[in-house]
Design a protein around this motif. Structure first.
Motif, PDB file in Angstrom:
ATOM      1  N   SER A 204       0.821  -1.206   0.000  1.00  0.00           N
ATOM      2  CA  SER A 204       0.000   0.000   0.000  1.00  0.00           C
ATOM      3  C   SER A 204       0.858   1.259   0.000  1.00  0.00           C
ATOM      4  O   SER A 204       1.867   1.334   0.707  1.00  0.00           O
ATOM      5  CB  SER A 204      -0.908   0.015   1.234  1.00  0.00           C
ATOM      6  N   GLU A 211      -2.867  -1.422  -1.449  1.00  0.00           N
ATOM      7  CA  GLU A 211      -2.401  -2.735  -1.865  1.00  0.00           C
ATOM      8  C   GLU A 211      -3.571  -3.629  -2.271  1.00  0.00           C
ATOM      9  O   GLU A 211      -4.665  -3.554  -1.714  1.00  0.00           O
ATOM     10  CB  GLU A 211      -1.623  -3.415  -0.727  1.00  0.00           C
ATOM     11  N   HIS A 212      -3.317  -4.498  -3.240  1.00  0.00           N
ATOM     12  CA  HIS A 212      -4.312  -5.480  -3.682  1.00  0.00           C
ATOM     13  C   HIS A 212      -4.585  -6.490  -2.573  1.00  0.00           C
ATOM     14  O   HIS A 212      -3.766  -6.642  -1.647  1.00  0.00           O
ATOM     15  CB  HIS A 212      -3.787  -6.201  -4.931  1.00  0.00           C
ATOM     16  N   GLN A 214      -4.668  -9.958  -0.477  1.00  0.00           N
ATOM     17  CA  GLN A 214      -3.701 -11.038  -0.358  1.00  0.00           C
ATOM     18  C   GLN A 214      -4.399 -12.327   0.084  1.00  0.00           C
ATOM     19  O   GLN A 214      -5.385 -12.280   0.826  1.00  0.00           O
ATOM     20  CB  GLN A 214      -2.617 -10.684   0.671  1.00  0.00           C
ATOM     21  N   TRP A 241      -4.238  -8.543 -12.694  1.00  0.00           N
ATOM     22  CA  TRP A 241      -5.345  -8.654 -11.725  1.00  0.00           C
ATOM     23  C   TRP A 241      -5.031  -7.834 -10.475  1.00  0.00           C
ATOM     24  O   TRP A 241      -5.901  -7.100  -9.973  1.00  0.00           O
ATOM     25  CB  TRP A 241      -5.537 -10.123 -11.356  1.00  0.00           C
ATOM     26  N   ARG A 242      -3.820  -7.946  -9.986  1.00  0.00           N
ATOM     27  CA  ARG A 242      -3.440  -7.207  -8.778  1.00  0.00           C
ATOM     28  C   ARG A 242      -3.491  -5.700  -9.010  1.00  0.00           C
ATOM     29  O   ARG A 242      -3.944  -4.946  -8.142  1.00  0.00           O
ATOM     30  CB  ARG A 242      -2.048  -7.642  -8.325  1.00  0.00           C
ATOM     31  N   GLN A 243      -3.036  -5.266 -10.175  1.00  0.00           N
ATOM     32  CA  GLN A 243      -3.062  -3.837 -10.478  1.00  0.00           C
ATOM     33  C   GLN A 243      -4.497  -3.328 -10.548  1.00  0.00           C
ATOM     34  O   GLN A 243      -4.820  -2.259 -10.014  1.00  0.00           O
ATOM     35  CB  GLN A 243      -2.340  -3.570 -11.806  1.00  0.00           C
ATOM     36  N   GLN A 245      -7.132  -4.625  -9.083  1.00  0.00           N
ATOM     37  CA  GLN A 245      -7.691  -4.639  -7.734  1.00  0.00           C
ATOM     38  C   GLN A 245      -7.207  -3.439  -6.926  1.00  0.00           C
ATOM     39  O   GLN A 245      -7.985  -2.799  -6.201  1.00  0.00           O
ATOM     40  CB  GLN A 245      -7.293  -5.937  -7.028  1.00  0.00           C
ATOM     41  N   ALA A 246      -5.926  -3.132  -7.042  1.00  0.00           N
ATOM     42  CA  ALA A 246      -5.370  -1.994  -6.317  1.00  0.00           C
ATOM     43  C   ALA A 246      -6.023  -0.688  -6.761  1.00  0.00           C
ATOM     44  O   ALA A 246      -6.354   0.177  -5.946  1.00  0.00           O
ATOM     45  CB  ALA A 246      -3.853  -1.930  -6.536  1.00  0.00           C
ATOM     46  N   GLN A 247      -6.241  -0.547  -8.044  1.00  0.00           N
ATOM     47  CA  GLN A 247      -6.874   0.664  -8.556  1.00  0.00           C
ATOM     48  C   GLN A 247      -8.308   0.791  -8.069  1.00  0.00           C
ATOM     49  O   GLN A 247      -8.749   1.869  -7.664  1.00  0.00           O
ATOM     50  CB  GLN A 247      -6.811   0.666 -10.086  1.00  0.00           C
TER      51      GLN A 247
END
Length: 265
Positions: A204, A211-212, A214, A241-243, A245-247
């Motif tokens: 984060s 942060e996405h 975990q 996917w992580r990017q 989710q973070a957005q």
């Protein structure tokens, strides 16, 4: 004949070198590490340190000499028999204010002990954030003044050109807990503290995003499963996917961060 009093004691936490010893070194022994990142704390509660900073990775780094903690007891610079450090506010009002002459002596004592800018922990200061932690970690160290009571005589802040920093938009009884929180965020960024450099880039606020989510074992818990993409082994798809989710988390939970990031881009 009068004697010139010796400088009031300070307490340094850390170790001079990494070496085997039959007796564990104390985190409170008075040592100076020539090149270690140094946090110097002016406080009425030196016994509050290192506190939680003696635990986990920050504690290990402290014992290994990757950083050191130097506390300066403000009470030792107090006035009179009872070492008074505060007085009533000029113009009247509730509470007490830390005296300029007392704090000035403590600061003058601290200035010659280690490098680094001087900050005052105050609810009216600039809010501490990840970028500030990075900036501090890039310096030789930091000097912190922990406020108490109704605050510090403004003349001290003006005379020494002290920057004010806030942990958040709330008021605490003193700056000691805030100091430990800020130091934890900073020390973990020092080389060698976390061990894995990627740990500080994929979390984060590292790039202005939260942060996405975990996940870890077991693969299913309470009827809930790990998202399929994370089990696919396709690193490119996992990264996308992580990017995403973070957005989305940042956009919905912290629109202020989202707006600032989009404006910066």
């Amino acid at each position: 004949m009068t004697q010139t009093p010796s400088p009031p004691p300070s307490k340094s936490h850390g170790r001079k070198s990494i070496s085997a010893s039959a007796t564990p070194r104390s985190l409170t022994e008075d040592t100076r590490l020539a090149r270690a990142w140094t946090a110097q704390i002016i406080t009425l509660l030196p016994q509050a340190f290192p506190g939680v900073l003696a635990e986990s990775l920050t504690g290990k780094a402290l014992r290994d000499g990757l950083w050191q903690l130097d506390t300066v007891d403000l009470r030792q610079f107090g006035e009179g028999r009872h070492r008074n450090v505060d007085d009533t506010p000029a113009g009247g009002g509730a509470g007490m204010v830390l005296r300029a002459d007392v704090m000035g002596r403590a600061i003058d004592h601290a200035l010659g002990r280690s490098p680094g800018p001087l900050v005052y922990l105050s609810p009216r200061g600039r809010r501490f954030d990840q970028q500030m932690a990075r900036d501090w970690a890039s310096l030789p160290g930091i000097k912190m003044i922990c406020g108490r009571f109704e605050g510090l005589d403004q003349r001290v802040l003006d005379h020494y050109r002290i920057a004010e920093v806030s942990l958040g938009d709330f008021v605490m009884t003193g700056g000691e807990i805030a100091a430990q929180a800020m130091l934890d965020a900073t020390v973990r960024l020092l080389p060698g503290v976390l061990g894995n450099a990627d740990s500080t880039t994929d979390e984060s606020h590292s790039d202005g995003l939260l942060e996405h989510p975990q996940y870890t074992r077991p693969a299913e818990w309470q009827g809930l499963t790990i998202p399929e993409v994370l089990m696919s082994g396709h690193h490119g798809e996992i990264a996308k996917w992580r990017q995403a989710q973070a957005q989305e988390l940042t956009r919905t939970r912290r629109p202020d961060l989202w707006t600032a990031r989009r404006t910066k881009d």
